[in-house]
Write a protein that holds these residues in place. Sequence first.
Motif, mmCIF file in Angstrom:
data_model
loop_
_atom_site.group_PDB
_atom_site.id
_atom_site.type_symbol
_atom_site.label_atom_id
_atom_site.label_comp_id
_atom_site.label_asym_id
_atom_site.label_seq_id
_atom_site.Cartn_x
_atom_site.Cartn_y
_atom_site.Cartn_z
ATOM 1 N N ASP A 215 0.792 -1.211 0.000
ATOM 2 C CA ASP A 215 0.000 0.000 0.000
ATOM 3 C C ASP A 215 0.831 1.271 0.000
ATOM 4 O OD1 ASP A 215 -2.354 -1.299 -0.066
ATOM 5 O OD2 ASP A 215 -2.498 -1.478 2.124
ATOM 6 N N HIS A 216 2.134 1.119 -0.017
ATOM 7 C CA HIS A 216 2.926 2.318 0.184
ATOM 8 C C HIS A 216 2.755 3.318 -0.943
ATOM 9 C CE1 HIS A 216 5.345 1.331 3.809
ATOM 10 N NE2 HIS A 216 4.829 0.150 3.522
ATOM 11 N N ALA A 217 2.688 2.787 -2.165
ATOM 12 C CA ALA A 217 2.490 3.712 -3.277
ATOM 13 C C ALA A 217 1.144 4.391 -3.137
ATOM 14 C CB ALA A 217 2.581 2.956 -4.598
ATOM 15 N N ALA A 218 0.138 3.554 -2.826
ATOM 16 C CA ALA A 218 -1.198 4.113 -2.662
ATOM 17 C C ALA A 218 -1.228 5.075 -1.495
ATOM 18 C CB ALA A 218 -2.204 2.986 -2.460
ATOM 19 N N LYS A 219 -0.411 4.758 -0.498
ATOM 20 C CA LYS A 219 -0.366 5.635 0.664
ATOM 21 C C LYS A 219 0.038 7.040 0.246
ATOM 22 C CE LYS A 219 2.262 6.289 4.928
ATOM 23 N NZ LYS A 219 3.305 5.716 5.783
ATOM 24 N N HIS A 220 1.027 7.108 -0.567
ATOM 25 C CA HIS A 220 1.468 8.422 -0.995
ATOM 26 C C HIS A 220 0.455 9.086 -1.900
ATOM 27 C CE1 HIS A 220 5.351 8.223 0.884
ATOM 28 N NE2 HIS A 220 5.582 7.049 0.341
ATOM 29 N N ALA A 221 -0.177 8.281 -2.693
ATOM 30 C CA ALA A 221 -1.071 8.867 -3.690
ATOM 31 C C ALA A 221 -2.416 9.268 -3.108
ATOM 32 C CB ALA A 221 -1.280 7.864 -4.827
ATOM 33 N N LEU A 222 -2.916 8.474 -2.226
ATOM 34 C CA LEU A 222 -4.268 8.729 -1.725
ATOM 35 C C LEU A 222 -4.292 9.297 -0.315
ATOM 36 C CD1 LEU A 222 -6.130 5.581 -3.055
ATOM 37 C CD2 LEU A 222 -6.333 7.925 -3.854
ATOM 38 N N PHE A 223 -3.145 9.383 0.296
ATOM 39 C CA PHE A 223 -3.106 9.886 1.658
ATOM 40 C C PHE A 223 -1.997 10.900 1.793
ATOM 41 C CE2 PHE A 223 -1.785 9.314 6.207
ATOM 42 C CZ PHE A 223 -2.903 9.947 6.750
ATOM 43 N N GLY A 224 -2.375 12.094 2.126
ATOM 44 C CA GLY A 224 -1.378 13.115 2.323
ATOM 45 C C GLY A 224 -1.936 14.272 3.114
ATOM 46 N N HIS A 225 -1.085 14.882 3.882
ATOM 47 C CA HIS A 225 -1.474 16.031 4.706
ATOM 48 C C HIS A 225 -2.624 15.685 5.625
ATOM 49 C CE1 HIS A 225 0.461 17.795 1.094
ATOM 50 N NE2 HIS A 225 1.070 18.529 2.018
ATOM 51 N N GLY A 226 -2.666 14.423 6.012
ATOM 52 C CA GLY A 226 -3.685 14.026 6.972
ATOM 53 C C GLY A 226 -5.086 13.919 6.400
ATOM 54 N N VAL A 227 -5.196 13.946 5.110
ATOM 55 C CA VAL A 227 -6.512 13.807 4.505
ATOM 56 C C VAL A 227 -6.474 12.740 3.424
ATOM 57 C CG1 VAL A 227 -7.232 16.180 4.925
ATOM 58 C CG2 VAL A 227 -6.025 15.630 2.841
ATOM 59 N N CYS A 228 -7.639 12.192 3.208
ATOM 60 C CA CYS A 228 -7.771 11.207 2.135
ATOM 61 C C CYS A 228 -7.829 11.944 0.805
ATOM 62 C CB CYS A 228 -9.040 10.389 2.340
ATOM 63 S SG CYS A 228 -9.409 9.278 0.970
ATOM 64 N N ASN A 229 -6.983 11.554 -0.088
ATOM 65 C CA ASN A 229 -6.916 12.221 -1.382
ATOM 66 C C ASN A 229 -7.800 11.579 -2.432
ATOM 67 O OD1 ASN A 229 -5.202 14.253 -0.653
ATOM 68 N ND2 ASN A 229 -3.355 13.070 -1.105
ATOM 69 N N TRP A 230 -8.625 10.686 -2.008
ATOM 70 C CA TRP A 230 -9.584 10.129 -2.966
ATOM 71 C C TRP A 230 -10.439 11.281 -3.508
ATOM 72 C CZ3 TRP A 230 -10.305 4.967 -4.435
ATOM 73 C CH2 TRP A 230 -11.433 4.728 -5.212
ATOM 74 N N PRO A 231 -10.650 11.316 -4.790
ATOM 75 C CA PRO A 231 -11.387 12.441 -5.365
ATOM 76 C C PRO A 231 -12.721 12.660 -4.663
ATOM 77 C CG PRO A 231 -10.485 11.063 -7.096
ATOM 78 C CD PRO A 231 -10.223 10.348 -5.799
ATOM 79 N N GLY A 232 -12.880 13.864 -4.230
ATOM 80 C CA GLY A 232 -14.149 14.232 -3.622
ATOM 81 C C GLY A 232 -14.310 13.798 -2.180
ATOM 82 N N CYS A 237 -7.848 12.042 8.273
ATOM 83 C CA CYS A 237 -7.394 10.813 8.914
ATOM 84 C C CYS A 237 -6.144 11.161 9.722
ATOM 85 C CB CYS A 237 -7.071 9.738 7.884
ATOM 86 S SG CYS A 237 -8.449 9.331 6.796
ATOM 87 N N GLU A 238 -6.214 10.857 10.986
ATOM 88 C CA GLU A 238 -5.115 11.271 11.849
ATOM 89 C C GLU A 238 -3.817 10.554 11.523
ATOM 90 O OE1 GLU A 238 -6.377 10.850 15.844
ATOM 91 O OE2 GLU A 238 -7.867 12.455 15.717
ATOM 92 N N ASN A 239 -3.946 9.285 11.180
ATOM 93 C CA ASN A 239 -2.736 8.541 10.856
ATOM 94 C C ASN A 239 -3.030 7.576 9.713
ATOM 95 O OD1 ASN A 239 -4.123 6.325 12.003
ATOM 96 N ND2 ASN A 239 -3.456 7.052 14.019
ATOM 97 N N PHE A 240 -1.983 6.874 9.360
ATOM 98 C CA PHE A 240 -2.108 6.016 8.182
ATOM 99 C C PHE A 240 -3.066 4.850 8.421
ATOM 100 C CE2 PHE A 240 -0.476 2.642 5.314
ATOM 101 C CZ PHE A 240 -0.808 3.263 4.127
ATOM 102 N N SER A 241 -3.008 4.305 9.628
ATOM 103 C CA SER A 241 -3.892 3.168 9.888
ATOM 104 C C SER A 241 -5.355 3.610 9.850
ATOM 105 C CB SER A 241 -3.557 2.542 11.237
ATOM 106 O OG SER A 241 -3.739 3.502 12.256
ATOM 107 N N GLN A 242 -5.566 4.804 10.344
ATOM 108 C CA GLN A 242 -6.937 5.301 10.276
ATOM 109 C C GLN A 242 -7.342 5.521 8.818
ATOM 110 O OE1 GLN A 242 -7.570 8.841 12.576
ATOM 111 N NE2 GLN A 242 -9.713 9.046 11.937
ATOM 112 N N PHE A 243 -6.378 5.976 8.054
ATOM 113 C CA PHE A 243 -6.653 6.156 6.631
ATOM 114 C C PHE A 243 -6.991 4.816 5.969
ATOM 115 C CE2 PHE A 243 -4.612 5.653 2.459
ATOM 116 C CZ PHE A 243 -5.477 6.419 1.700
ATOM 117 N N ILE A 244 -6.239 3.790 6.329
ATOM 118 C CA ILE A 244 -6.501 2.469 5.764
ATOM 119 C C ILE A 244 -7.914 2.011 6.126
ATOM 120 C CG2 ILE A 244 -5.854 0.037 5.896
ATOM 121 C CD1 ILE A 244 -4.011 1.663 4.184
ATOM 122 N N LYS A 245 -8.265 2.248 7.375
ATOM 123 C CA LYS A 245 -9.627 1.906 7.797
ATOM 124 C C LYS A 245 -10.647 2.662 6.955
ATOM 125 C CE LYS A 245 -9.472 0.637 12.701
ATOM 126 N NZ LYS A 245 -9.697 1.144 14.058
#
Length: 586
Positions: A215-232, A237-245
């Motif tokens: 997930d590391h690539a996806a982590k960078h792409a979809l998670f940054g600055h504490g927010v989910c970068n999924w369009p819209g 998300c406070e941390n990466f695990s929360q983002f994964i959830k």
Amino acid sequence: MPESPLSPTTARQNPASSLLSHTDSSGGERVANGNAGTLSGNDWQTLQHKQVFLAMMAPQQMQQFLAPNQLQALIHQKQQALLLQQHHLKEFYKKQQQQIQLLQQQSSKKIKELSSPQLVFQQLIQLQQQQQQQLLRAHRPALSSLALSPACLSPAEMQQVWKELTFGMTEDKTAIKANRESSAGKIMSAKVPGRQADDQQSACPHRAESTVKGDHAAKHALFGHGVCNWPGCESVCENFSQFIKHISSEHTLDDRSTAQCRVQMQVVQQLELQLCKERERLQAMMAHLHLPSLEAQSLSAPAQSPQSDAAADPCGPQLTSVNSLPSLSSSDPAQVSPRPLDPVGTPSQRCEKEFPSHTSGVGPMRRRNHPLVYSLSSENEYELYKNTDLRPPFTYATLIRQAIMEASDMQLTLNEIYNWFTRTFAYFRRNAATWKNAVRHNLSLHKCFVRVENVKGAVWTVDEVEYQRRRSQKITGNPSVMKSISSSAGFGTLMNSGLQTALAEASLPGLKKDNVRGNSKSQIQKSSMADSHRNQNFSPRVQPPLFLEDKELKMNDQGCLIQTVKPVSLQPDMSENDEGHLFDLE
DNA sequence: GCATAGGTAAACACTG
DNA sequence: ACAGTGTTTACCTATG
């Protein structure tokens, strides 16, 4: 058929493509955001959502859906994008000049050994491709956010991905999901005969990275600055695990995600088209500088022989993917499955965009236009339908609406609608009786088309609220999806109205279609009007302004317009309107 | 199998 | 009478 955007204006000018290429870069966005200064954070989020869909809108529609400050900010953002692009180009050429000098030095040393200056140029071009790729990546980090980056895939692979995205919902979602999770490696290995996994990874570092590092690539792409970068999305998300959830619960393989992926694919396609143009320019430049025939060879080589170029240019396939990307819009005539041109036949098949028949291989697929995504997204496509006898893959309602929306005053007579059809689509230059009847039928049938009478005759307008409501119902019945799409589409206000409309309709059984003899558009509208304005003593022919308030007022000043049919109860603001906004011209 | 959407055909009414 | 416009119904196919 996001639908939109059959607009030839859009096709020609493509006003949002540069915006998209820029705003997809989070860095660029921040720059513009910081400098604009006139918008709040929420405004910018909304604006960001809008931009994807602005790519599919005609400029006049952009104006309609953007506040003045947002427009100004967009312009500013575009200027920033251009500056950034210039900066990239400057850097690019600077580096290239340095490399040229370096290569010239090297080649002057080895020229006798090499015996051919073409090798120098080959190196130069390889280098230039790498740099161009870096440039491209800088403009579209979102590409890597697609676990299955379309730019890394061959047409067959891309079609496989597309099939999964488009049609997989009818299958077992769990199985698809599992398949999708493993497809990062599978697709490449399955579709590229004779290639080992290592080769694939070297050929596509993003893929390799996501395969190896999970997930590391996806982590960078979809998670940054504490927010989910999924369009819209942009959920905090406070941390990466929360983002994964979050991502595994909110962004599963459902209708919404599929639609968003489609939109993202269009974004990518736009960028690829832009790249294509830049490449053509480069070719012209190189041709002008007398670098013969090599550019064609080197630029097309990765597509023809990805293996040989993979080592030298790890991102070669991406570079050439613009040619290998399956057209989302079937703009390539060769990709349009042959279909009978006779208008008498199986309508739904003919009226939808299809993939080449050889890609399906499993008989007729269930496919229906996705009004948010399909559009005449390129000039080529516009010209295609204009000049060839291909049936446009849009419903009559969509086409009619597009015709009306393109009109300067957002209204057309029936004859003008006819003319738009024949002018825009070669297909409608014959069998007039058939499709004209269908046009009239649709105008009468759909509540979203509103007939407005004046002294000279009648014109047709679009009840955008009703149109969006109907469209959102088609997309999904899921309110969360509606919310997502409405925010993404920049139709927030309208869609909000649409929800209100739905509520109003729920309380107005008279609006239901199953009324005996009451399912006629005029009767529905009249009864709904009577219901909603029961105590206001309205004439059935009194119509409130829709979204065209200015125009309505203007016409009112002229004193020659009467809206004969109008779903008053579907106009959410009407309950709030004072009677001063209404006018009875009868 | 059913409901729904969309396309096609046709009948009918109205109007200029 | 005729053509254009608008409404409505019926039927079909594709799709969910």
